[in-house]
Write an enzyme that holds these catalytic residues in place. Structure first.
Site, PDB file in Angstrom:
ATOM      1  N   GLY A  11       0.797  -0.921   0.131  1.00  0.00           N
ATOM      2  CA  GLY A  11       0.209  -0.425  -0.280  1.00  0.00           C
ATOM      3  C   GLY A  11       1.212   1.428  -0.053  1.00  0.00           C
ATOM      4  O   GLY A  11       0.186   2.554   0.684  1.00  0.00           O
ATOM      5  N   GLY A  93      -2.145  -2.800   9.625  1.00  0.00           N
ATOM      6  CA  GLY A  93      -3.176  -1.728   9.626  1.00  0.00           C
ATOM      7  C   GLY A  93      -4.734  -2.083   9.175  1.00  0.00           C
ATOM      8  O   GLY A  93      -5.546  -1.153   9.159  1.00  0.00           O
ATOM      9  N   ASN A 119      -5.815  -0.046  14.582  1.00  0.00           N
ATOM     10  CA  ASN A 119      -5.371   1.127  15.432  1.00  0.00           C
ATOM     11  C   ASN A 119      -4.033   0.807  16.162  1.00  0.00           C
ATOM     12  O   ASN A 119      -4.002   0.911  17.144  1.00  0.00           O
ATOM     13  CB  ASN A 119      -5.931   2.212  16.009  1.00  0.00           C
ATOM     14  N   HIS A 149     -13.956  10.534  10.937  1.00  0.00           N
ATOM     15  CA  HIS A 149     -12.982  10.245  10.061  1.00  0.00           C
ATOM     16  C   HIS A 149     -13.103  11.323   8.836  1.00  0.00           C
ATOM     17  O   HIS A 149     -14.074  11.822   8.884  1.00  0.00           O
ATOM     18  CB  HIS A 149     -12.530   8.555   9.445  1.00  0.00           C
ATOM     19  N   HIS A 150     -11.492  11.101   7.862  1.00  0.00           N
ATOM     20  CA  HIS A 150     -12.055  12.344   6.611  1.00  0.00           C
ATOM     21  C   HIS A 150     -12.848  11.447   5.871  1.00  0.00           C
ATOM     22  O   HIS A 150     -13.114  10.919   6.055  1.00  0.00           O
ATOM     23  CB  HIS A 150      -9.736  12.149   6.390  1.00  0.00           C
ATOM     24  N   LYS A 153     -12.452   7.882   4.105  1.00  0.00           N
ATOM     25  CA  LYS A 153     -12.522   6.580   4.378  1.00  0.00           C
ATOM     26  C   LYS A 153     -14.018   5.922   4.226  1.00  0.00           C
ATOM     27  O   LYS A 153     -14.763   6.736   4.143  1.00  0.00           O
ATOM     28  CB  LYS A 153     -12.492   6.983   5.987  1.00  0.00           C
ATOM     29  N   THR A 160     -11.410   1.058  14.601  1.00  0.00           N
ATOM     30  CA  THR A 160     -10.771   1.335  16.071  1.00  0.00           C
ATOM     31  C   THR A 160     -12.259   1.663  17.014  1.00  0.00           C
ATOM     32  O   THR A 160     -12.432   1.209  18.137  1.00  0.00           O
ATOM     33  CB  THR A 160     -10.381   2.694  15.956  1.00  0.00           C
TER      34      THR A 160
END
Ligand code: NAD
Length: 262
Positions: A11, A93, A119, A149-150, A153, A160
């Site tokens: 990624g 993650g 997380n 979140h932004h 996402k 989390t």
């Protein structure tokens, strides 16, 4: 010959990939094994060190000592398979994983050390502990988990938020699947005593915010974590990678890395 740890970043062209590449470039004990991207991005130059991205995941993993994946569920599966084939410790993650992905993680852990965390920040793990404690002590309080979140996402609620929900459910001694309420709309019934509600906000460039609410009659407790820079997650994942390289095959958690226990 350098004895730096060679990290395969899966990624590498993403937001987290960019943070990982910068931290690896700056660290003396780490080296980039491979910057892995989907086929369409292969050959592009990434980061301030202008590393050439590759898409041959098996080859990139074979050229590295440890795999660190922050991609998508599909990228995660490819990376895990390559890690098992080449017997490399695996850190991921990536969020939005299904029960089939978690079953694959369980199988892989018989052969390699594996650590998958929703997380990688130290603060969130402290918040999870406090959430469990509060759920246990604050009898009769209603529990709600909020996350923001932004706007880019894609999975919701965040991994989390689910992790905090699990901590709350463990504190209450209930099963999260049976207690979770994913959104509220309508007029037919009031809130149930055992519900653990999840509320989601998406917008702008918010790195990640989580609050565990405990709402009682006449008082309210809020335990909040705010991530201000996604570099903390990359640093946590690299810390986990350094820790994992010394371990035998098995399934590990960030609690093992941070607090020395399971
Ligand atoms: P992003 O969309 O910016 O990057 C993901 C990248 O993965 C993209 O560049 C995509 O092309 C790439 N990718 C997809 N399939 C691939 C494959 N087969 N091989 C190689 N690359 C592949 O997303 P992001 O913000 O970097 O986040 C990545 C993941 O990490 C998400 O699941 C996100 O929720 C999660 N995340 C976790 C934490 C944590 O602490 N655990 C923190 C931040 C983000």
């Amino acid at each position: 010959m350098s004895d730096a740890l060679r990290v395969a970043v899966v990624g590498a062209a993403g937001r987290m990939g960019a943070e990982l590449l910068e931290l690896i470039t700056d660290a003396t004990q780490l080296e980039l094994g491979a910057a892995l991207v989907p086929r369409a991005r292969a050959g592009s130059e990434l980061g301030s060190a202008r590393v050439v991205a590759r898409s041959d995941i098996a080859g990139g993993v074979a050229d590295s000592d440890v795999v660190v994946d922050f991609s998508t569920p599909a990228g995660f599966s490819d990376a895990l398979e390559a890690a098992v084939t080449h017997l490399r410790p695996f850190v991921s993650g990536t969020t939005g994983l299904s029960s089939a992905h978690h079953a694959a993680v369980e199988r892989a852990s018989a052969t390699i050390p594996v650590l998958v965390a929703a997380n990688f920040s130290v603060g969130v793990h402290v918040v999870a502990r406090l959430t469990r404690l509060a759920a246990e002590a604050l009898e009769g309080f209603d529990i709600e988990i909020f996350e923001a979140h932004h706007r880019n996402k894609v999975d919701a609620p965040s991994g989390t938020a689910l992790f905090l929900g699990e901590a709350a459910a463990a504190g209450r001694g209930v099963d999260l699947d049976a207690s979770a309420v994913w959104s509220r709309r309508g007029t037919s019934k009031p809130r149930g005593d055992e519900e653990i509600g999840f509320q989601v906000l998406r917008g702008g460039s918010i790195v990640g915010e989580h609050t565990s609410f405990f709402c009682g009659a006449g008082e309210r407790v809020e335990i909040t974590h705010r991530a201000q820079d996604r570099r903390i997650f990359a640093a946590g994942a690299l810390r986990a990678a350094r820790w994992l390289i010394e371990r035998p095959p098995g399934l590990y958690t960030m609690d093992d890395v941070l607090f020395g226990e399971g």
